[in-house]
Design a protein around this motif. Structure first.
Motif, short mmCIF file in Angstrom:
data_model
loop_
_atom_site.label_atom_id
_atom_site.label_comp_id
_atom_site.label_asym_id
_atom_site.label_seq_id
_atom_site.Cartn_x
_atom_site.Cartn_y
_atom_site.Cartn_z
N ILE A 119 0.84 -1.20 0.00
CA ILE A 119 0.00 0.00 0.00
C ILE A 119 0.88 1.26 0.00
O ILE A 119 0.64 2.20 -0.75
CB ILE A 119 -0.97 -0.02 1.20
CG1 ILE A 119 -2.00 -1.12 1.02
CG2 ILE A 119 -1.64 1.34 1.37
CD1 ILE A 119 -2.83 -1.40 2.25
N SER A 120 1.91 1.25 0.83
CA SER A 120 2.84 2.38 0.89
C SER A 120 3.58 2.55 -0.44
O SER A 120 3.76 3.68 -0.93
CB SER A 120 3.83 2.16 2.03
OG SER A 120 4.78 3.19 2.08
N LEU A 121 3.99 1.44 -1.02
CA LEU A 121 4.67 1.47 -2.32
C LEU A 121 3.76 2.05 -3.40
O LEU A 121 4.17 2.89 -4.20
CB LEU A 121 5.11 0.06 -2.70
CG LEU A 121 5.71 -0.14 -4.09
CD1 LEU A 121 7.00 0.67 -4.23
CD2 LEU A 121 5.96 -1.60 -4.35
N ALA A 122 2.50 1.62 -3.41
CA ALA A 122 1.55 2.12 -4.41
C ALA A 122 1.33 3.63 -4.24
O ALA A 122 1.26 4.37 -5.23
CB ALA A 122 0.23 1.38 -4.30
N GLY A 123 1.24 4.08 -3.00
CA GLY A 123 1.09 5.51 -2.76
C GLY A 123 2.30 6.30 -3.23
O GLY A 123 2.18 7.39 -3.80
N GLY A 124 3.49 5.74 -3.01
CA GLY A 124 4.71 6.40 -3.46
C GLY A 124 4.81 6.45 -4.97
O GLY A 124 5.26 7.44 -5.54
N ASN A 173 6.99 9.72 -5.30
CA ASN A 173 7.74 10.09 -4.12
C ASN A 173 8.81 9.02 -3.87
O ASN A 173 8.51 7.93 -3.40
CB ASN A 173 6.79 10.23 -2.93
CG ASN A 173 7.49 10.71 -1.68
OD1 ASN A 173 8.70 10.82 -1.64
ND2 ASN A 173 6.69 11.00 -0.65
N GLY A 174 10.06 9.32 -4.18
CA GLY A 174 11.15 8.36 -4.09
C GLY A 174 11.34 7.72 -2.71
O GLY A 174 11.42 6.50 -2.60
N PRO A 175 11.42 8.53 -1.64
CA PRO A 175 11.61 7.93 -0.33
C PRO A 175 10.45 7.01 0.09
O PRO A 175 10.67 5.99 0.74
CB PRO A 175 11.71 9.14 0.61
CG PRO A 175 12.19 10.24 -0.25
CD PRO A 175 11.57 9.99 -1.60
N VAL A 202 9.15 -0.61 -0.62
CA VAL A 202 9.86 -1.80 -1.09
C VAL A 202 10.51 -2.52 0.08
O VAL A 202 10.41 -3.75 0.21
CB VAL A 202 10.90 -1.42 -2.16
CG1 VAL A 202 11.84 -2.58 -2.44
CG2 VAL A 202 10.22 -0.98 -3.43
N TRP A 203 11.18 -1.79 0.95
CA TRP A 203 11.86 -2.42 2.08
C TRP A 203 10.87 -3.01 3.08
O TRP A 203 11.17 -4.02 3.73
CB TRP A 203 12.81 -1.44 2.76
CG TRP A 203 14.07 -1.26 1.98
CD1 TRP A 203 14.49 -0.12 1.38
CD2 TRP A 203 15.04 -2.26 1.65
NE1 TRP A 203 15.67 -0.35 0.71
CE2 TRP A 203 16.03 -1.65 0.87
CE3 TRP A 203 15.17 -3.61 1.96
CZ2 TRP A 203 17.13 -2.35 0.38
CZ3 TRP A 203 16.27 -4.31 1.47
CH2 TRP A 203 17.23 -3.68 0.70
N GLN A 204 9.71 -2.41 3.18
CA GLN A 204 8.69 -2.96 4.07
C GLN A 204 8.16 -4.29 3.51
O GLN A 204 7.93 -5.23 4.27
CB GLN A 204 7.55 -1.97 4.26
CG GLN A 204 6.66 -2.31 5.42
CD GLN A 204 5.75 -1.16 5.79
OE1 GLN A 204 5.87 -0.06 5.27
NE2 GLN A 204 4.85 -1.41 6.70
N VAL A 205 7.98 -4.38 2.20
CA VAL A 205 7.56 -5.64 1.58
C VAL A 205 8.63 -6.70 1.80
O VAL A 205 8.32 -7.84 2.14
CB VAL A 205 7.26 -5.44 0.08
CG1 VAL A 205 7.05 -6.76 -0.62
CG2 VAL A 205 6.05 -4.54 -0.11
N VAL A 206 9.89 -6.33 1.60
CA VAL A 206 11.00 -7.27 1.81
C VAL A 206 11.03 -7.73 3.27
O VAL A 206 11.20 -8.91 3.56
CB VAL A 206 12.34 -6.63 1.39
CG1 VAL A 206 13.51 -7.50 1.82
CG2 VAL A 206 12.37 -6.42 -0.11
#
Length: 69
Positions: free
Chosen positions: A30-35, A40-42, A48-52
């Motif tokens: 969800i955070s990745l999709a929002g970014g 928004n790069g950060p 991505v790191w949260q998914v990993v």
């Protein structure tokens, strides 16, 4: 009988950890999709790191579940 209780407790712990890791990974998506939507790069990197991290939690819990007492 005590071994059975310990085994059941460890299985329950592993199941909760797997569910928690899955929820963590979903929130990362969800955070990745929002970014990606906001470009928004950060936020993309964080997602991505949260998914990993969620995947690693799931893998560790699955490995923990295979440990025989």
């Amino acid at each position: 009988m005590n071994e059975n209780i310990v085994t059941s407790a460890l299985d329950l712990f592993a199941q909760f950890a797997i569910i928690g890791g899955a929820l963590w990974a979903v929130w990362g998506v969800i955070s990745l999709a929002g970014g990606l939507k906001d470009q928004n790069g950060p936020q993309i990197q964080s997602g991505v790191w949260q998914v990993v991290g969620g995947g690693l939690i799931i893998a560790a819990a699955a490995l923990f579940q295979t440990i025989a007492l």
